[in-house]
Motif scaffolding. Structure first.
Motif, PDB file in Angstrom:
ATOM      1  N   THR A 226      15.393  -7.042 -74.412  1.00 15.49           N
ATOM      2  CA  THR A 226      15.357  -7.135 -75.870  1.00 15.49           C
ATOM      3  C   THR A 226      13.932  -7.128 -76.401  1.00 15.49           C
ATOM      4  OG1 THR A 226      17.441  -8.367 -75.869  1.00 15.49           O
ATOM      5  CG2 THR A 226      16.081  -8.526 -77.856  1.00 15.49           C
ATOM      6  N   GLY A 227      13.041  -7.873 -75.728  1.00 13.38           N
ATOM      7  CA  GLY A 227      11.645  -7.918 -76.168  1.00 13.38           C
ATOM      8  C   GLY A 227      10.986  -6.556 -76.135  1.00 13.38           C
ATOM      9  N   TRP A 228      11.152  -5.862 -75.026  1.00 15.26           N
ATOM     10  CA  TRP A 228      10.550  -4.528 -74.904  1.00 15.26           C
ATOM     11  C   TRP A 228      11.237  -3.521 -75.821  1.00 15.26           C
ATOM     12  CZ3 TRP A 228       6.017  -3.181 -73.305  1.00 15.26           C
ATOM     13  CH2 TRP A 228       5.340  -3.970 -72.383  1.00 15.26           C
ATOM     14  N   THR A 229      12.556  -3.694 -76.025  1.00 12.50           N
ATOM     15  CA  THR A 229      13.276  -2.783 -76.925  1.00 12.50           C
ATOM     16  C   THR A 229      12.817  -2.987 -78.362  1.00 12.50           C
ATOM     17  OG1 THR A 229      15.206  -2.670 -75.481  1.00 12.50           O
ATOM     18  CG2 THR A 229      15.559  -2.093 -77.792  1.00 12.50           C
ATOM     19  N   TYR A 230      12.574  -4.244 -78.743  1.00 12.43           N
ATOM     20  CA  TYR A 230      12.088  -4.487 -80.105  1.00 12.43           C
ATOM     21  C   TYR A 230      10.699  -3.884 -80.297  1.00 12.43           C
ATOM     22  CZ  TYR A 230      11.321  -6.702 -84.584  1.00 12.43           C
ATOM     23  OH  TYR A 230      11.076  -6.902 -85.925  1.00 12.43           O
ATOM     24  N   TRP A 231       9.881  -3.992 -79.271  1.00 10.16           N
ATOM     25  CA  TRP A 231       8.563  -3.342 -79.332  1.00 10.16           C
ATOM     26  C   TRP A 231       8.748  -1.838 -79.530  1.00 10.16           C
ATOM     27  CZ3 TRP A 231       6.529   0.295 -75.791  1.00 10.16           C
ATOM     28  CH2 TRP A 231       5.186   0.624 -75.985  1.00 10.16           C
TER      29      TRP A 231
ATOM     30  N   SER B 222       4.295  -6.192 -85.866  1.00 11.90           N
ATOM     31  CA  SER B 222       5.435  -6.554 -85.024  1.00 11.90           C
ATOM     32  C   SER B 222       5.210  -6.204 -83.558  1.00 11.90           C
ATOM     33  CB  SER B 222       6.700  -5.850 -85.517  1.00 11.90           C
ATOM     34  OG  SER B 222       6.950  -6.181 -86.837  1.00 11.90           O
ATOM     35  N   THR B 223       4.720  -4.997 -83.302  1.00 12.28           N
ATOM     36  CA  THR B 223       4.552  -4.562 -81.915  1.00 12.28           C
ATOM     37  C   THR B 223       3.529  -5.413 -81.172  1.00 12.28           C
ATOM     38  OG1 THR B 223       2.978  -2.886 -82.685  1.00 12.28           O
ATOM     39  CG2 THR B 223       5.241  -2.161 -82.302  1.00 12.28           C
ATOM     40  N   SER B 224       2.434  -5.759 -81.837  1.00  9.88           N
ATOM     41  CA  SER B 224       1.406  -6.563 -81.182  1.00  9.88           C
ATOM     42  C   SER B 224       1.906  -7.978 -80.905  1.00  9.88           C
ATOM     43  CB  SER B 224       0.133  -6.612 -82.029  1.00  9.88           C
ATOM     44  OG  SER B 224       0.383  -7.185 -83.298  1.00  9.88           O
ATOM     45  N   ARG B 225       2.678  -8.551 -81.845  1.00  9.24           N
ATOM     46  CA  ARG B 225       3.212  -9.908 -81.640  1.00  9.24           C
ATOM     47  C   ARG B 225       4.287  -9.918 -80.573  1.00  9.24           C
ATOM     48  NH1 ARG B 225      -0.840  -9.291 -85.076  1.00  9.24           N
ATOM     49  NH2 ARG B 225      -1.393 -11.239 -86.105  1.00  9.24           N
ATOM     50  N   MET B 226       5.072  -8.854 -80.483  1.00 11.38           N
ATOM     51  CA  MET B 226       6.099  -8.809 -79.459  1.00 11.38           C
ATOM     52  C   MET B 226       5.471  -8.704 -78.070  1.00 11.38           C
ATOM     53  SD  MET B 226       9.183  -9.256 -78.930  1.00 11.38           S
ATOM     54  CE  MET B 226       9.631  -9.347 -80.647  1.00 11.38           C
TER      55      MET B 226
END
Length: 461
Positions: free
Chosen positions: A90-95, A302-306
């Motif tokens: 999920t974390g990588w998918t959200y990124w 978002s991508t950097s925080r994820m």
């Protein structure tokens, strides 16, 4: 070594405007043209349906985030309720979601700039990306301020459109396509001119228009008072959906018969052109340009925080959890920027298809993330009933509504499989999930092997 922490510099006004800005962007200003072509006036119902469904997703997320003080985002929630594998995927998918969305946004920037200058789409896209990188490397407070003003511009634009539409309806203004009247909503083939199939096919584009609503959850770690700010932002979502989406679309389709709108052009720019205010059309084009830049800015954040969250959970290289002097995850920003730049390349290779490809992939991946939130909430209610009982921000109509929304997401995916335009993206996206599962098990096996070797070494010391 002490773990570096993100700075809680986002105030209530930042979180409120991030929530609005996250739900008003390229999907509405540009993508709605294609959605209107598919659904006709029933697009208003499509936006209302998806908006209500995502409000329930956000209520589930809000309850989960506030159930434990240490949660930084929904990947931490997935870790607790669905296990490390689900959290990793999920974390990588959200990124990846936001990488693809940011690609769509910078492609849109290129499209909007062509209103004034006949230059290749990828040139302004790259320039925009470099500017956003520079701004995001500064403090999170600057990000909040940028989104505050970007969102304010978008809000004022839609308010202006609605006010203008009301005036034109009252006076019965004549455009070159006819009289401005609410009758335009049903006099050109009815509310469902392309049948239920057209309505259902438009849902994918409508889903893309709402991506970013969950930014309230991502920004939780940098919110000064999450227990106050998060419920406040989430509870105002229904009013925003009714006003900014439904209200704006009713006005648009009253001024323009849906048959007169070009799917490749922003219906907002078209509307002001039809009214005969050329300078206003140029101004609105500038506004939708800033909206795309704003959504791209959210994507960079978002991508950097994820990547930061993945790193602190040992699911990404440790370098991504290092913060610069401004308490910003700079390494994650640089990597994300490099990957997003592929969007500029895509707009160079496939200028006509690029936007449709990336929005389809983005919608599929966001459906995964939102589904994980709903499933995690179901597990939370079942395994931690004591937390749910004392929650001050209970999600309504659960667990029934969780299953209803999950079923709606399944319908959207089925329609994407049926559509010739979206089928390739739907069939290619599972490759991403397969890759993540391979990486997860490879990483886990490596860690287990390292633990075994450490035990062997300690035995012979």
């Amino acid at each position: 070594m002490t773990q570096q922490e993100l700075k809680r510099d986002l105030a209530n006004r930042h979180v409120q405007l991030i929530a609005i800005g996250g739900t008003i962007g390229t999907g509405l200003f540009l993508g709605s043209g294609k959605a209107i072509q598919l659904a006709g006036p029933s697009i208003i119902l499509a936006y209302l349906l998806v908006g209500i469904a995502l409000f329930f997703v956000m209520r589930a997320l809000g309850e989960l985030l506030l159930s434990k003080a240490g949660y930084r985002s929904f990947t931490d929630i997935a870790q607790d309720y669905l296990g490390p594998r689900a959290a990793f995927v999920t974390g990588w998918t959200y990124w990846f979601c936001w990488i693809v969305t940011a690609m769509a946004d910078i492609i849109a920037v290129g499209v909007y700039v062509q209103y004034w200058f006949e230059i290749p789409q990828w040139v302004p896209a790259i320039i925009c990306l470099i500017i956003l990188l520079g701004l995001n490397l500064l403090t999170v407070k600057l990000f909040g301020e940028l989104e505050f003003w970007f969102a304010l511009i978008k809000i004022l634009t839609i308010l202006g459109l609605i006010a203008m539409g009301v005036v034109l309806l009252v006076i019965g203004f004549e455009t070159n396509t006819g009289t401005v009247t609410v009758n335009n909503l049903w006099e050109h083939g009815g509310i469902f001119p392309n049948g239920i199939s057209g309505f259902l096919l438009s849902l994918q584009l409508v889903v893309f228009a709402f991506v970013g609503m969950e930014l309230v959850g991502v920004s939780a770690a940098e919110t000064s008072s999450p227990e106050k700010n998060i419920p406040s932002a989430i509870n105002k979502i229904p009013l925003r959906i009714l006003f900014f989406y439904v209200g704006a679309l009713i006005v648009l389709l009253s001024i323009n018969p849906w048959t007169e709108l070009d799917p490749g052009e922003s219906p907002f720019v078209k509307t002001f052109s039809l009214v005969g205010i050329p300078i206003a059309a140029g101004l609105i084009n500038f506004v939708v340009l800033t909206a795309a830049a704003s959504a791209g800015n959210s994507g960079m954040f978002s991508t950097s925080r994820m990547l930061y969250n993945l790193s602190t959970n040992n699911q990404a290289p440790s370098s991504f959890s290092k913060l610069n002097k401004n308490h910003v995850p700079a390494n994650g920003l640089w990597i994300s920027t490099l990957v997003v730049s592929a969007g500029a390349l895509l707009s160079k290779l496939l200028p006509e298809q690029a936007f449709g490809i990336v929005t389809s992939i983005s919608a599929i991946c966001f459906i995964w993330v939102w589904s994980v939130i709903l499933v995690s909430h179901l597990k939370y209610k079942k395994t931690r009933p004591e937390l749910h009982a004392k929650s001050k921000f209970k999600a309504p109509l659960t667990p029934f509504i969780n299953y209803v929304v999950l079923a709606m997401f399944a319908v959207v995916l089925v329609m994407m499989l049926i559509s010739d335009e979206t089928r390739p993206a739907l069939l290619l996206t599972p490759v991403w999930f397969l890759l993540l599962y391979v990486l997860y098990y490879s990483r886990r096996n490596k860690e287990e092997k390292g633990k075994v070797n450490s035990k062997i070494e300690s035995t012979f010391r």
